[in-house]
Design an enzyme around this catalytic site. Structure first.
Site, PDB file in Angstrom:
ATOM      1  N   ARG A 172       0.821  -1.210   0.000  1.00 40.15           N
ATOM      2  CA  ARG A 172       0.000   0.000   0.000  1.00 40.15           C
ATOM      3  C   ARG A 172       0.858   1.265   0.000  1.00 40.15           C
ATOM      4  NH1 ARG A 172      -3.841  -0.312   4.905  1.00 40.15           N
ATOM      5  NH2 ARG A 172      -1.948  -1.220   5.784  1.00 40.15           N
ATOM      6  N   ASN A 190      -6.596  -2.438   2.181  1.00 45.49           N
ATOM      7  CA  ASN A 190      -6.559  -3.904   2.247  1.00 45.49           C
ATOM      8  C   ASN A 190      -7.973  -4.461   2.345  1.00 45.49           C
ATOM      9  OD1 ASN A 190      -3.792  -4.076   2.156  1.00 45.49           O
ATOM     10  ND2 ASN A 190      -3.527  -4.222   4.362  1.00 45.49           N
TER      11      ASN A 190
END
Length: 302
Positions: A172, A190
């Site tokens: 990320r 996520n």
């Protein structure tokens, strides 16, 4: 109101004749109960010119409301006052006349690139986090916030679901850096199934470069297996962010909130116990039995 009615020879108990109209006060302020009448269409070019010239007399005012008294019979047009914080509710929701969307006109004036095409029922694809901007300004940390321009008409919005080894490997953060470098908007988060969800918006060419990088150029510790790509039809907040939806963090936050509730209950019980103790110590029976308690304490020490 009673005084005003009394001057007109009315009381609260007065029964009006059928069709009779009585005013309760002489205020022209909507917040004081006055009926608002929208008269924009009745204004002449001269009326508008007077208002514009009055506002230009105070160039530091970014937004200004002008109170004008017009007498058509006498041909007079006087400016009464200028308001730095005008009340636009009367025009937005007039009792009589056509409603005017003044707030939209103000926003469109300062942000012309965000004007929607009403003929196509077009909805703006992007929006700003207004609350975060105001928070900085009110804190005094900054005096001015420069909002980046809206993406051009060549912009696109995509959503992607990425599978593979993409959680707990810094994926990320890596995606965030790639998006910020290309000045793209959106977010990454996520998913519970160990995939990663991405929404990205901006210049068509840069978005495609971003997608190609994710598919073909990730670091060795990450392993992207598939990238499912689709159009995204919802508005996107300007800027790019990492949204944390980790189940572990949610559990910790839930546990923390539960502990906070327990702590509140303990504090409440402590206050109640202290209150009862104070009540006992201030009672007559407690004071009268003080000598006896002192004797008992002496025997216990012996």
């Amino acid at each position: 109101m009673k005084e005003f009615l009394r001057e007109k020879d009315y009381l609260l108990e007065t029964i009006l004749n059928k069709g009779e109209r009585v005013f309760l006060n002489e205020s022209t302020i909507a917040s004081a109960g006055a009926d608002t009448v929208e008269v924009t269409d009745e204004l002449t070019p001269e009326d508008k010119c007077v208002a514009v010239k009055a506002v230009k007399a105070l160039p530091e005012l970014p937004v200004c409301g002008v109170d004008i008294m017009i007498d058509r019979e006498k041909g007079t047009n006087y400016v009464l006052e200028l308001n730095s914080r005008p009340n636009i509710g009367g025009s937005l929701f007039p009792v009589v006349g056509k409603a005017r969307n003044i707030s939209k006109a103000i926003v469109d004036y300062y942000f012309p690139e965000s004007i929607c095409d009403n003929t196509k029922n077009e909805i703006s694809k992007f929006y700003f986090n207004y609350e975060s901007i105001v928070k900085f300004l009110k804190s005094g940390v900054v005096e001015e916030v420069v909002v980046p321009p809206m993406p051009s008409e060549n912009s696109v919005i995509k959503k992607m679901t990425v599978s593979g080894k993409v959680q707990r490997v810094g994926f990320r953060k890596w995606v965030y850096d790639r998006a910020v470098d290309r000045r793209l908007n959106g977010y990454v988060k996520n998913l519970k199934n160990k995939n990663v969800f991405i929404v990205v918006a901006g210049d068509k060419e840069r978005v495609q470069q971003f997608i190609d990088t994710i598919k073909e150029d990730t670091p060795k510790k990450m392993n992207v297996k598939t990238v499912d790509e689709e159009e995204w039809n919802k508005p996107v907040k300007m800027g790019f962010e990492i949204r944390n939806t980790s189940s572990h963090i949610k559990k910790v936050r839930k546990k923390l909130n539960a502990e906070k509730e327990k702590n509140k209950e303990l504090v409440h019980q402590k206050k109640q116990t202290k209150k009862k103790l104070d009540s006992i110590e201030q009672s007559k029976s407690w004071r009268y039995t003080l000598p006896l308690r002192n004797v008992v304490k002496t025997f216990k020490r012996d």
